[in-house]
Design an enzyme around this catalytic site. Structure first.
Site, PDB file in Angstrom:
ATOM      1  N   CYS A  94      45.231  49.992  42.522  1.00  0.00           N
ATOM      2  CA  CYS A  94      44.910  48.704  43.433  1.00  0.00           C
ATOM      3  C   CYS A  94      43.706  49.066  43.929  1.00  0.00           C
ATOM      4  O   CYS A  94      42.741  48.196  44.087  1.00  0.00           O
ATOM      5  CB  CYS A  94      45.914  48.640  44.562  1.00  0.00           C
ATOM      6  SG  CYS A  94      47.547  47.979  43.731  1.00  0.00           S
TER       7      CYS A  94
ATOM      8  N   ALA B  54      77.819  48.933  36.524  1.00  0.00           N
ATOM      9  CA  ALA B  54      78.036  47.525  36.586  1.00  0.00           C
ATOM     10  C   ALA B  54      77.466  47.048  38.060  1.00  0.00           C
ATOM     11  O   ALA B  54      78.098  45.599  38.295  1.00  0.00           O
ATOM     12  CB  ALA B  54      79.326  47.217  36.097  1.00  0.00           C
TER      13      ALA B  54
ATOM     14  N   ASP C 272      71.813  57.858  28.608  1.00  0.00           N
ATOM     15  CA  ASP C 272      72.825  56.832  28.883  1.00  0.00           C
ATOM     16  C   ASP C 272      73.414  56.812  27.513  1.00  0.00           C
ATOM     17  O   ASP C 272      72.957  56.907  26.660  1.00  0.00           O
ATOM     18  CB  ASP C 272      72.372  55.535  29.506  1.00  0.00           C
ATOM     19  CG  ASP C 272      73.306  54.611  30.183  1.00  0.00           C
ATOM     20  OD1 ASP C 272      74.600  55.142  30.129  1.00  0.00           O
ATOM     21  OD2 ASP C 272      73.116  53.840  30.719  1.00  0.00           O
TER      22      ASP C 272
HETATM   23  N1  GUN Z   1      73.388  51.131  33.214  1.00  0.00           N
HETATM   24  C1  GUN Z   1      73.592  50.365  34.298  1.00  0.00           C
HETATM   25  N2  GUN Z   1      74.744  50.011  34.649  1.00  0.00           N
HETATM   26  C2  GUN Z   1      75.278  50.714  33.750  1.00  0.00           C
HETATM   27  C3  GUN Z   1      76.868  50.922  33.546  1.00  0.00           C
HETATM   28  O1  GUN Z   1      77.688  50.502  34.132  1.00  0.00           O
HETATM   29  N3  GUN Z   1      77.347  52.099  32.580  1.00  0.00           N
HETATM   30  C4  GUN Z   1      76.400  52.560  31.842  1.00  0.00           C
HETATM   31  N4  GUN Z   1      76.585  53.429  31.074  1.00  0.00           N
HETATM   32  N5  GUN Z   1      74.786  52.261  31.856  1.00  0.00           N
HETATM   33  C5  GUN Z   1      74.478  51.395  32.920  1.00  0.00           C
HETATM   34 ZN    ZN Z   2      49.162  49.713  44.090  1.00  0.00          ZN
END
Ligand code: GUN
Ligand code: ZN
Length: 501
Positions: A285, A197, A92
């Site tokens: 568990c 988002a 990311d």
């Molecule tokens: N991780 C969780 N939501 C988002 C997002 O909207 N954009 C990016 N780049 N990473 C995320």
């Molecule tokens: Zn478990």
């Protein structure tokens, strides 16, 4: 760019697929869960994740980029060596962290961060999108979306070798913006499409809106695009999100909840301290039991809880895959919807789009279980109603019967809620082979009445008689006047000379 995603089987909008990740030299089976790893989340080793079933991990390129400790190591060794993981690794960009933690001063440049992701050996990289939160003003959502789209276009022009490109879909809670964002992102030629988002929606259990924005993005993207639901990590909503057509999920939840002594199940999040029994037979568990787990020291307890949380998450993902395989994904969603009202809301939102789901549904599935009032709104019911108008009616006087038959009619059709009428010749074809409870519900009767209406309106010259089991007046009142209605007593069914099959 060539298509890297192939759908092998559909169940509504849900699908079994395979995503080719050329730089990693692997094909990822979807729906897939990608555990989040980063230098600060080290409770379960990537090697152990692989044993649990992880084919793909996700990490944050931006954290590595800004880390004095790991930046050079990542550049020198590459991510796969840093994490000791041979599957696919997604990076990311860090834009979400920036938006959440409000570090407006830090300006990350798409070209620079994508180049960095490439240089550390990422298999799927992410540009710097702007995650506009839910309920933002429309002007803001539009302006930020325009910036995101510019960055996606810029990213798609870079030469990033075999690294695949994520194109996040934004647009806040405006479904028209999400749809447009989907179409525009697809047009850039990117490979994978995360719906962005949605974390604030998921954290607040706003599953209906998460479903609405995902479906909207998918209307723009089209059915062939692989979709990642960014930040979706709670197993209680995997079936729902998969049924909305999401293919990839990522979970930091396994670790974040473990840190707070929380134990995940497919129907809830529990505090470990509240559990007397563990509803799970994973190695953690079975080895420890509730008391044993509670008695571990902090570090070990967090580690073991994280591992359990991953176990249930992977098990649920396999269950979702098998449900798609068997064609009963919506039955699984119905079961999950019974665990939490917000999942039920999500399921109802999904069924508001039954016509969209119907378009990609596999029409030759094996079983349909009518399990709830929601079942009456499933795509299969809608499809049958659409089809009724085109079915040939033989005869001038036709009995539509929930029970027995009568020789004075030219033809007798069966009536089964929620489908409504069908000729007996179709009794053995899906979905009319449905298992329906005898104590039927009003929603099913109302759906059956819609089916009767569709048939009657398509055949204005035929005289129809409906013989029903105690349908309530408000349902009967929805029928066209042209239908003769007769209540069918139980004796007439049992004693009927030729019983309807
Ligand atoms: N991780 C969780 N939501 C988002 C997002 O909207 N954009 C990016 N780049 N990473 C995320
Ligand atoms: Zn478990």
């Amino acid at each position: 760019m060539t298509d890297v995603f192939e759908v092998r089987r559909w169940d509504g909008a849900g699908r079994l697929g395979s995503l080719d990740v050329p730089r990693a030299g692997v094909t990822v089976e979807t729906p897939a869960l990608m555990p989040v790893v980063n230098p600060h989340l080290r409770t379960v080793s990537p090697a152990r994740m692989e044993e649990l079933g992880a084919q793909v991990l996700i990490t944050n390129g931006y954290i590595l980029y800004g880390s004095e400790d790991y930046r050079e190591q990542a550049l020198e060794e590459g991510l796969h060596s840093l994490y000791d993981f041979s599957g696919a690794i997604v990076t990311d960009s860090g834009s979400f962290q920036l938006s959440v933690y409000g570090d407006e001063e830090v300006d990350i440049d798409t070209e620079e961060i994508l180049q960095f992701q490439y240089d550390i050996g990422s298999d799927i990289g992410t540009p710097v999108d702007i995650p506009t939160p839910p309920d933002a003003a429309r002007e803001r959502a539009e302006a930020e979306l325009a910036t995101t789209q510019e960055r996606l276009e810029l990213a798609s022009e870079l030469d990033l070798g075999e690294m695949l490109l994520n194109a996040p879909i934004q647009g806040s809670t405006y479904t028209d913006l999400r749809e447009r964002a989907g179409a525009d992102a697809r047009a850039t030629g990117a490979d994978v499409f995360p719906v962005g988002a949605v974390v604030p929606l998921l954290n607040d259990y706003r599953y209906a809106e998460a479903v609405e924005v995902s479906l909207a993005a998918k209307r723009g993207l089209g059915p062939a695009a692989p979709v990642h639901l960014f930040g979706a990590g709670h197993p209680m909503m995997f079936a729902l999100a998969a049924a909305a057509g999401c293919d990839l999920f990522d979970s930091a939840a396994y670790a974040l909840y473990a840190r707070d002594d929380r134990y995940l199940t497919v129907r809830s999040t529990e505090h470990l301290a509240d559990l007397e029994y563990l509803p799970c037979s994973c190695p953690v568990c079975t080895e420890h039991g509730a008391e044993g787990l509670q008695a571990l020291d902090d570090i070990e307890r967090e580690r073991r809880l994280a591992e359990h949380n991953l176990h249930v998450s992977f098990a649920e993902m396999r269950r979702v895959r098998q449900a798609i395989r068997a064609g009963d994904l919506l039955e699984l969603v119905e079961a999950r919807a019974r665990s939490h009202p917000t999942v039920l809301d999500g399921y109802r939102a999904l069924l508001d789009h039954a016509d969209d789901l119907e378009r990609t549904d596999d029409a030759s599935k094996e079983s349909f279980f009518h399990l709830s009032t929601e079942s009456a709104h499933r795509p299969e019911v809608l499809r049958h109603h659409d089809r009724l108008a085109a079915l040939p009616v033989e005869g001038d006087e036709v009995l539509l019967s929930e029970g027995g038959t009568n020789d004075s009619y030219d033809e007798t059709w069966r009536v089964v809620p929620p489908f409504g009428p069908f000729p007996r010749a179709l009794s053995e074809t899906y979905p009319l082979t449905a298992e329906v409870p005898e104590r039927t519900d009003r929603a099913a009767q109302a759906a059956a009445a819609r089916g009767v209406t569709a048939l009657v309106e398509a055949n204005p010259d035929v005289a129809f008689t409906l013989a029903h089991w105690e349908w309530p007046d408000e349902v009967l009142a929805t029928l066209p006047e042209a239908v003769t209605v007769t209540a069918l007593g139980p004796d007439e069914d049992v004693d009927a000379e030729t019983e309807v099959e």
